[in-house]
Scaffold this motif. Structure first.
Motif, PDB file in Angstrom:
ATOM      1  N   ILE A  96      -0.523  -9.610  13.691  1.00 27.22           N
ATOM      2  CA  ILE A  96       0.855 -10.065  13.919  1.00 27.22           C
ATOM      3  C   ILE A  96       1.672  -8.956  14.556  1.00 27.22           C
ATOM      4  N   ASN A  97       2.558  -9.326  15.479  1.00 28.24           N
ATOM      5  CA  ASN A  97       3.492  -8.359  16.051  1.00 28.24           C
ATOM      6  C   ASN A  97       4.215  -7.645  14.913  1.00 28.24           C
ATOM      7  N   PRO A  98       4.247  -6.292  14.906  1.00 23.37           N
ATOM      8  CA  PRO A  98       4.811  -5.538  13.777  1.00 23.37           C
ATOM      9  C   PRO A  98       6.224  -5.961  13.384  1.00 23.37           C
ATOM     10  N   LEU A  99       7.112  -6.140  14.361  1.00 21.79           N
ATOM     11  CA  LEU A  99       8.489  -6.519  14.035  1.00 21.79           C
ATOM     12  C   LEU A  99       8.529  -7.928  13.437  1.00 21.79           C
ATOM     13  N   SER A 100       7.722  -8.828  13.980  1.00 20.85           N
ATOM     14  CA  SER A 100       7.666 -10.193  13.441  1.00 20.85           C
ATOM     15  C   SER A 100       7.131 -10.183  12.013  1.00 20.85           C
ATOM     16  N   LEU A 101       6.156  -9.302  11.755  1.00 17.64           N
ATOM     17  CA  LEU A 101       5.596  -9.196  10.409  1.00 17.64           C
ATOM     18  C   LEU A 101       6.683  -8.797   9.411  1.00 17.64           C
ATOM     19  N   VAL A 102       7.496  -7.812   9.783  1.00 12.11           N
ATOM     20  CA  VAL A 102       8.566  -7.365   8.874  1.00 12.11           C
ATOM     21  C   VAL A 102       9.624  -8.453   8.717  1.00 12.11           C
ATOM     22  N   GLU A 103       9.910  -9.205   9.792  1.00  9.83           N
ATOM     23  CA  GLU A 103      10.869 -10.312   9.707  1.00  9.83           C
ATOM     24  C   GLU A 103      10.375 -11.358   8.708  1.00  9.83           C
ATOM     25  N   ILE A 104       9.080 -11.617   8.718  1.00  9.46           N
ATOM     26  CA  ILE A 104       8.486 -12.580   7.776  1.00  9.46           C
ATOM     27  C   ILE A 104       8.553 -12.031   6.349  1.00  9.46           C
ATOM     28  N   VAL A 105       8.185 -10.761   6.215  1.00  3.96           N
ATOM     29  CA  VAL A 105       8.144 -10.125   4.896  1.00  3.96           C
ATOM     30  C   VAL A 105       9.539  -9.998   4.287  1.00  3.96           C
ATOM     31  N   ALA A 106      10.579  -9.996   5.123  1.00  4.11           N
ATOM     32  CA  ALA A 106      11.953  -9.925   4.610  1.00  4.11           C
ATOM     33  C   ALA A 106      12.216 -11.045   3.610  1.00  4.11           C
ATOM     34  N   PHE A 107      11.632 -12.209   3.848  1.00  2.50           N
ATOM     35  CA  PHE A 107      11.795 -13.349   2.943  1.00  2.50           C
ATOM     36  C   PHE A 107      10.867 -13.213   1.737  1.00  2.50           C
ATOM     37  N   VAL A 108       9.692 -12.647   1.970  1.00  6.86           N
ATOM     38  CA  VAL A 108       8.712 -12.469   0.887  1.00  6.86           C
ATOM     39  C   VAL A 108       9.240 -11.500  -0.162  1.00  6.86           C
ATOM     40  N   VAL A 109       9.756 -10.355   0.313  1.00  9.51           N
ATOM     41  CA  VAL A 109      10.165  -9.283  -0.597  1.00  9.51           C
ATOM     42  C   VAL A 109      11.323  -9.716  -1.494  1.00  9.51           C
ATOM     43  N   ALA A 110      12.100 -10.701  -1.038  1.00  6.30           N
ATOM     44  CA  ALA A 110      13.216 -11.196  -1.849  1.00  6.30           C
ATOM     45  C   ALA A 110      12.733 -11.865  -3.127  1.00  6.30           C
ATOM     46  N   GLN A 111      11.469 -12.299  -3.153  1.00 10.25           N
ATOM     47  CA  GLN A 111      10.933 -12.985  -4.332  1.00 10.25           C
ATOM     48  C   GLN A 111      10.179 -12.049  -5.291  1.00 10.25           C
ATOM     49  N   ILE A 112      10.128 -10.773  -4.954  1.00 14.16           N
ATOM     50  CA  ILE A 112       9.508  -9.811  -5.871  1.00 14.16           C
ATOM     51  C   ILE A 112      10.561  -9.430  -6.912  1.00 14.16           C
ATOM     52  N   GLU A 113      10.349  -9.832  -8.154  1.00 15.56           N
ATOM     53  CA  GLU A 113      11.367  -9.675  -9.197  1.00 15.56           C
ATOM     54  C   GLU A 113      11.669  -8.222  -9.519  1.00 15.56           C
ATOM     55  N   ASP A 114      10.641  -7.383  -9.634  1.00 15.63           N
ATOM     56  CA  ASP A 114      10.836  -5.961  -9.912  1.00 15.63           C
ATOM     57  C   ASP A 114      11.241  -5.279  -8.607  1.00 15.63           C
ATOM     58  N   LYS A 115      12.512  -4.929  -8.490  1.00 11.55           N
ATOM     59  CA  LYS A 115      13.019  -4.411  -7.216  1.00 11.55           C
ATOM     60  C   LYS A 115      12.461  -3.033  -6.865  1.00 11.55           C
ATOM     61  N   LYS A 116      12.055  -2.267  -7.869  1.00 12.53           N
ATOM     62  CA  LYS A 116      11.410  -0.987  -7.570  1.00 12.53           C
ATOM     63  C   LYS A 116      10.027  -1.222  -6.964  1.00 12.53           C
ATOM     64  N   GLU A 117       9.362  -2.279  -7.438  1.00 10.90           N
ATOM     65  CA  GLU A 117       8.077  -2.665  -6.846  1.00 10.90           C
ATOM     66  C   GLU A 117       8.285  -3.167  -5.424  1.00 10.90           C
ATOM     67  N   ALA A 118       9.397  -3.848  -5.213  1.00 10.46           N
ATOM     68  CA  ALA A 118       9.725  -4.341  -3.874  1.00 10.46           C
ATOM     69  C   ALA A 118       9.891  -3.177  -2.902  1.00 10.46           C
ATOM     70  N   LEU A 119      10.528  -2.103  -3.372  1.00  8.43           N
ATOM     71  CA  LEU A 119      10.703  -0.915  -2.528  1.00  8.43           C
ATOM     72  C   LEU A 119       9.358  -0.266  -2.202  1.00  8.43           C
ATOM     73  N   LYS A 120       8.462  -0.208  -3.207  1.00  2.00           N
ATOM     74  CA  LYS A 120       7.130   0.362  -2.973  1.00  2.00           C
ATOM     75  C   LYS A 120       6.356  -0.487  -1.965  1.00  2.00           C
ATOM     76  N   PHE A 121       6.520  -1.805  -2.072  1.00  2.00           N
ATOM     77  CA  PHE A 121       5.854  -2.726  -1.150  1.00  2.00           C
ATOM     78  C   PHE A 121       6.328  -2.464   0.285  1.00  2.00           C
ATOM     79  N   LEU A 122       7.638  -2.260   0.457  1.00  2.00           N
ATOM     80  CA  LEU A 122       8.192  -1.995   1.786  1.00  2.00           C
ATOM     81  C   LEU A 122       7.733  -0.641   2.322  1.00  2.00           C
ATOM     82  N   GLU A 123       7.583   0.334   1.430  1.00  2.00           N
ATOM     83  CA  GLU A 123       7.090   1.659   1.849  1.00  2.00           C
ATOM     84  C   GLU A 123       5.668   1.559   2.386  1.00  2.00           C
TER      85      GLU A 123
END
Length: 384
Positions: free
Chosen positions: A77-104
């Protein structure tokens, strides 16, 4: 998160088709078809739309979609498109510190694409600000991304998200001038119709307050020309737009007339002295602007009459205007006059533009008269 093979993907997609409504089942079937044909671009476009589907906004539906499907071919997947998609995914990760690790971790995967990395950081900053109240961490991210976007060509899809984050950070910190500039840039990066009426009203109200309270903000024209202010016109806060026009033209009379409205806002009432000083400076600028370039001599008495200030405070007002670069000129203390040579350029409203047109007409007539004079007197000049 674990990696999955083709068989597991097929099992997941088949299960989703079986448990979904007819409409959604067709979507899942299309995903399977595109995946099997390895049509990554078409699959990416479909995912960008699908992650916004109302049925996917509950629970951890999008997290499951990522873990069982997207993760398998994310390198396609195009890298920018992948992050655009993941923007919606990460919102559903309840543990926000885990969400930050996922984004890292995601940031490492897309490190070859500057825009994608910037968006990862902005998404992390949004979580820090909204969910973890980590303003120091948010500030660091804003500074990092600002440098990255300065190197980008033109305005990217990341700019809007970045300016939104920056404006929210500055507003929470009470940094009115910084908020004003970031919020205006955010609105310049998006289609206003994408915002709800309530969101438009909120942006308009906060921008109006920031323009009035922001230190060093003397150019109201850009905001007054922006359609976002229309959102306030049909509300009980419509007076704020009129107050902005009063400041833009330096109208002390209108400022006083609207005192009951603006003093009802605690932030404005608490800064009455600052507001009065700002509108007095804008009044001086408007007086200078209205005068022809050949007649920019203002008496202390004229300035006192227009601004409502005592004569003995006029010189201090002019000194502040000169110090802040709002005007250029010289003070003649003996004659109690100010000789203005320049006024800071501003975005003009329709009335000011009309005034400018009239002055240009006069200038054109003067040039024409000089041309006629030269033609009639040319012989006298040439024979000297």
């Amino acid at each position: 998160m674990a990696s999955f093979g083709g068989k597991d993907v097929s099992t997941y997609l088949s299960a989703k088709q079986a448990e979904s409504s007819k409409e959604l089942a067709e979507e899942w079937a299309k995903f399977e078809e595109l995946y099997n044909k390895k049509l990554w671009h078409q699959l990416t476009l479909k995912l960008l739309t699908f992650v916004k589907h109302p049925a996917m906004q509950t629970g951890d539906s999008l997290v499951q979609l990522y873990e069982n499907f997207i993760q398998v071919f994310e390198n396609k997947i195009n890298p920018l498109s992948l992050v655009e998609i993941v923007a919606f995914v990460v919102a559903q990760i309840e543990d926000k510190k885990e969400a930050l690790k996922f984004l890292e971790k995601l940031e490492v995967k897309v490190k070859a694409n500057n825009e994608a990395v910037s968006l990862c950081k902005v998404l992390g900053g949004q979580i820090m600000l909204d969910k973890l109240n980590d303003q120091d961490g948010t500030k660091k991210i804003i500074e990092e991304v600002e440098k990255m976007l300065d190197e980008a060509d033109g305005v990217t899809t990341v700019h809007g998200r970045y300016y939104l984050l920056a404006s929210q950070y500055y507003r929470l910190g009470g940094k009115h001038a910084e908020y004003y500039r970031a919020a205006l840039r955010y609105l310049g990066c998006i289609d206003l119709s994408d915002l709800s009426q309530t969101e438009q009203e909120q942006h308009a109200f906060f921008l109006g307050l920031a323009a009035l309270l922001g230190e060093g903000v003397y150019n109201f024209g850009e905001l007054l020309a922006h359609p976002v202010l229309n959102a306030l016109r049909s509300t009980e806060r419509s007076w704020l737009v009129d107050l902005l026009y009063a400041f833009n033209t330096g109208s002390i009379a209108d400022f006083e007339r609207m005192r009951p409205q603006w003093t009802a806002i605690p932030d404005l009432a608490a800064q009455e002295l600052t507001l009065r000083q700002k509108i007095s400076l804008l009044c001086l600028m408007e007086m200078t602007f209205k005068r022809p370039a050949t007649n920019r001599q203002l008496t202390f008495e004229e300035i006192s009459r227009e601004t409502g200030l005592p004569i003995n405070e006029v010189e201090l007002l002019v000194m502040k205007a000169l110090a802040q670069g709002l005007v250029r000129g010289a003070i003649d203390q003996v004659a109690s006059k100010v000789h203005m040579s320049w006024v800071q350029p501003r975005v003009l409203d329709k009335t000011q533009i009309s005034s400018m047109i009239q002055r240009l007409d006069v200038w054109c007539k003067d040039v024409k008269s000089m041309e006629i004079l030269l033609e009639t007197k040319a012989h006298d000049f040439l024979t000297l």
